[in-house]
Design a protein around this motif. Sequence first.
Motif, mmCIF file in Angstrom:
data_model
loop_
_atom_site.group_PDB
_atom_site.id
_atom_site.type_symbol
_atom_site.label_atom_id
_atom_site.label_comp_id
_atom_site.label_asym_id
_atom_site.label_seq_id
_atom_site.Cartn_x
_atom_site.Cartn_y
_atom_site.Cartn_z
ATOM 1 N N ASP A 19 0.794 -1.239 0.000
ATOM 2 C CA ASP A 19 0.000 0.000 0.000
ATOM 3 C C ASP A 19 0.827 1.291 0.000
ATOM 4 N N MET A 20 2.050 1.248 0.547
ATOM 5 C CA MET A 20 2.853 2.463 0.714
ATOM 6 C C MET A 20 4.299 2.169 0.362
ATOM 7 N N MET A 21 4.971 3.164 -0.231
ATOM 8 C CA MET A 21 6.390 3.054 -0.556
ATOM 9 C C MET A 21 7.060 4.412 -0.413
ATOM 10 N N ASP A 22 8.369 4.403 -0.278
ATOM 11 C CA ASP A 22 9.145 5.647 -0.292
ATOM 12 C C ASP A 22 10.460 5.374 -0.990
ATOM 13 N N CYS A 23 11.046 6.429 -1.568
ATOM 14 C CA CYS A 23 12.376 6.260 -2.169
ATOM 15 C C CYS A 23 12.960 7.634 -2.486
ATOM 16 N N VAL A 24 14.294 7.736 -2.389
ATOM 17 C CA VAL A 24 14.978 8.979 -2.766
ATOM 18 C C VAL A 24 15.170 9.073 -4.277
ATOM 19 N N LEU A 25 14.842 8.017 -5.007
ATOM 20 C CA LEU A 25 15.188 7.931 -6.424
ATOM 21 C C LEU A 25 14.679 9.095 -7.285
ATOM 22 N N PRO A 26 13.399 9.511 -7.161
ATOM 23 C CA PRO A 26 12.952 10.599 -8.044
ATOM 24 C C PRO A 26 13.768 11.872 -7.874
ATOM 25 N N SER A 27 14.093 12.225 -6.616
ATOM 26 C CA SER A 27 14.857 13.457 -6.395
ATOM 27 C C SER A 27 16.340 13.259 -6.680
ATOM 28 N N ARG A 28 16.912 12.153 -6.246
ATOM 29 C CA ARG A 28 18.346 11.911 -6.487
ATOM 30 C C ARG A 28 18.632 11.807 -7.983
ATOM 31 N N SER A 29 17.774 11.092 -8.701
ATOM 32 C CA SER A 29 17.971 10.947 -10.150
ATOM 33 C C SER A 29 17.790 12.290 -10.853
ATOM 34 N N GLY A 30 16.820 13.069 -10.382
ATOM 35 C CA GLY A 30 16.608 14.385 -10.978
ATOM 36 C C GLY A 30 17.849 15.257 -10.887
ATOM 37 N N ARG A 31 18.554 15.176 -9.782
ATOM 38 C CA ARG A 31 19.759 15.999 -9.603
ATOM 39 C C ARG A 31 20.934 15.483 -10.415
ATOM 40 N N THR A 32 20.856 14.227 -10.877
ATOM 41 C CA THR A 32 21.966 13.670 -11.661
ATOM 42 C C THR A 32 21.603 13.510 -13.137
ATOM 43 N N GLY A 33 20.527 14.213 -13.558
ATOM 44 C CA GLY A 33 20.215 14.272 -14.983
ATOM 45 C C GLY A 33 19.392 13.123 -15.525
ATOM 46 N N GLN A 34 18.740 12.368 -14.631
ATOM 47 C CA GLN A 34 17.902 11.248 -15.076
ATOM 48 C C GLN A 34 16.437 11.584 -14.902
ATOM 49 N N ALA A 35 15.662 11.353 -15.955
ATOM 50 C CA ALA A 35 14.220 11.566 -15.889
ATOM 51 C C ALA A 35 13.506 10.248 -16.157
ATOM 52 N N PHE A 36 12.514 9.938 -15.301
ATOM 53 C CA PHE A 36 11.681 8.755 -15.512
ATOM 54 C C PHE A 36 10.473 9.174 -16.343
ATOM 55 N N THR A 37 10.167 8.408 -17.383
ATOM 56 C CA THR A 37 9.032 8.737 -18.247
ATOM 57 C C THR A 37 8.237 7.476 -18.539
ATOM 58 N N ARG A 38 7.109 7.666 -19.233
ATOM 59 C CA ARG A 38 6.273 6.528 -19.639
ATOM 60 C C ARG A 38 7.042 5.561 -20.538
ATOM 61 N N ARG A 39 8.113 6.079 -21.165
ATOM 62 C CA ARG A 39 8.897 5.246 -22.089
ATOM 63 C C ARG A 39 10.270 4.915 -21.507
ATOM 64 N N GLY A 40 10.349 4.837 -20.189
ATOM 65 C CA GLY A 40 11.617 4.460 -19.569
ATOM 66 C C GLY A 40 12.430 5.671 -19.147
ATOM 67 N N VAL A 41 13.710 5.447 -18.891
ATOM 68 C CA VAL A 41 14.582 6.489 -18.339
ATOM 69 C C VAL A 41 15.231 7.287 -19.461
ATOM 70 N N VAL A 42 15.230 8.618 -19.296
ATOM 71 C CA VAL A 42 15.916 9.522 -20.221
ATOM 72 C C VAL A 42 17.111 10.123 -19.498
ATOM 73 N N ASN A 43 18.292 10.024 -20.103
ATOM 74 C CA ASN A 43 19.494 10.671 -19.556
ATOM 75 C C ASN A 43 19.680 11.994 -20.282
ATOM 76 N N ILE A 44 19.298 13.087 -19.601
ATOM 77 C CA ILE A 44 19.284 14.393 -20.253
ATOM 78 C C ILE A 44 20.696 14.890 -20.546
ATOM 79 N N LYS A 45 21.704 14.290 -19.908
ATOM 80 C CA LYS A 45 23.089 14.715 -20.149
ATOM 81 C C LYS A 45 23.598 14.289 -21.523
ATOM 82 N N ASN A 46 22.926 13.330 -22.162
ATOM 83 C CA ASN A 46 23.406 12.807 -23.451
ATOM 84 C C ASN A 46 23.335 13.864 -24.548
ATOM 85 N N ALA A 47 24.341 13.883 -25.407
ATOM 86 C CA ALA A 47 24.466 14.908 -26.458
ATOM 87 C C ALA A 47 23.286 14.888 -27.428
ATOM 88 N N ARG A 48 22.592 13.775 -27.558
ATOM 89 C CA ARG A 48 21.480 13.676 -28.518
ATOM 90 C C ARG A 48 20.380 14.688 -28.234
#
Length: 376
Positions: free
Chosen positions: A264-293
């Motif tokens: 019923d309940m969960m917690d995790c630092v992942l959304p905030s920690r990943s956000g600070r390191t350039g990772q975004a979670f989306t409906r289509r998986g993880v996007v690494n915004i640091k990539n040159a593409r």
Amino acid sequence: MSDGFSYELHATDGKARTGVIRTPRGDIRTPAFMPVGTAGTVKAMMPESVRETGADILLGNTYHLMLRPGAERVARLGGLHRFMNWDRPILTDSGGFQVMSLSDLRKLTEEGVTFRSHVDGSKHHLSPETSMEIQRLLGSDIVMCFDECPALPATEEQVAASMRMSMRWAQRSRDAFGDRPGHALFGIQQGGVTPALREESARALTEIGFDGYAIGGLAVGEGQEAMFGVLDYAPGMLPVDKPRYLMGVGKPADIVGAVARGVDMMDCVLPSRSGRTGQAFTRRGVVNIKNARHADDARPLDEACTCPACRSYSRAYLHHVFRAGEMISGMLLTWHNLHYFQQIMAGMRAAIAEGRFADWQADFDRGQAQGDIDPI
């Protein structure tokens, strides 16, 4: 059951459950994801922005707050809710996990744990009684029992001994917590990956009696397959009429899999920690915004997302500010991640209520497997 604290189960679909935890500070819709406000803040977010993402409850860390600024100081300043400007429910962990993972020179006995702070080397002692007192001073709505988190890998004998000590500590936590109307105490099931030990732990906790029950000792490096193996049976050992909380989880696929297994309940630092390191979670998986593409890509992270990062900014901009080390990068990506996690929770709540959770889960899995949109 604490006065002013209750749990209502509204619907089930397979093992998945949806309902509401009622507290004097507001309702918590379940399944619920709790953003982690380690030191009295969800990093890179204003409290009102966290609420805007759909969060009903935050998690605070007893270990970090007792070391800095100190629980007595927080109490003098009106409690954690007032101190951090969050007027809705707060759950505090017991400090046990951080003592095991962060502190130096710790000494564990039946009485509790003596350790040196990772901040300044000062000496401290945590026991079931002191953990309950610190959480009382913080003023949290949901208090966690003090338990030991054995480091893995460990032998079955070590896991059993640790679990049994945690059950003795659970009784001491219950005794020290006392009668606090409007505040709840959760017990924590331990036992590693051994069904018989998990069952023994669940029986011990149920006999003591708690307002909710957590599944502890997972998400500590054992991998998703082993975690799901335990979750296939562990939630069903806990009372059906109380909330079940899986501590420290996780990635979107972990969260969905846990809910499918009765959590019923969960917690995790992942959304905030990943956000600070350039990772975004989306409906289509993880996007690494640091990539040159992404450098010339005028499209949003996710065209279906309504968060500020997706509504108003391009991938090219998010790539630029991350590369430039600008603060707004962590702010926007954290907001996006927290928003997406809460969208997952809302989607699951609706699907369970309508009896279509299996279809929802299949859609989720298909989206994650697609991978990111093609580069320009």
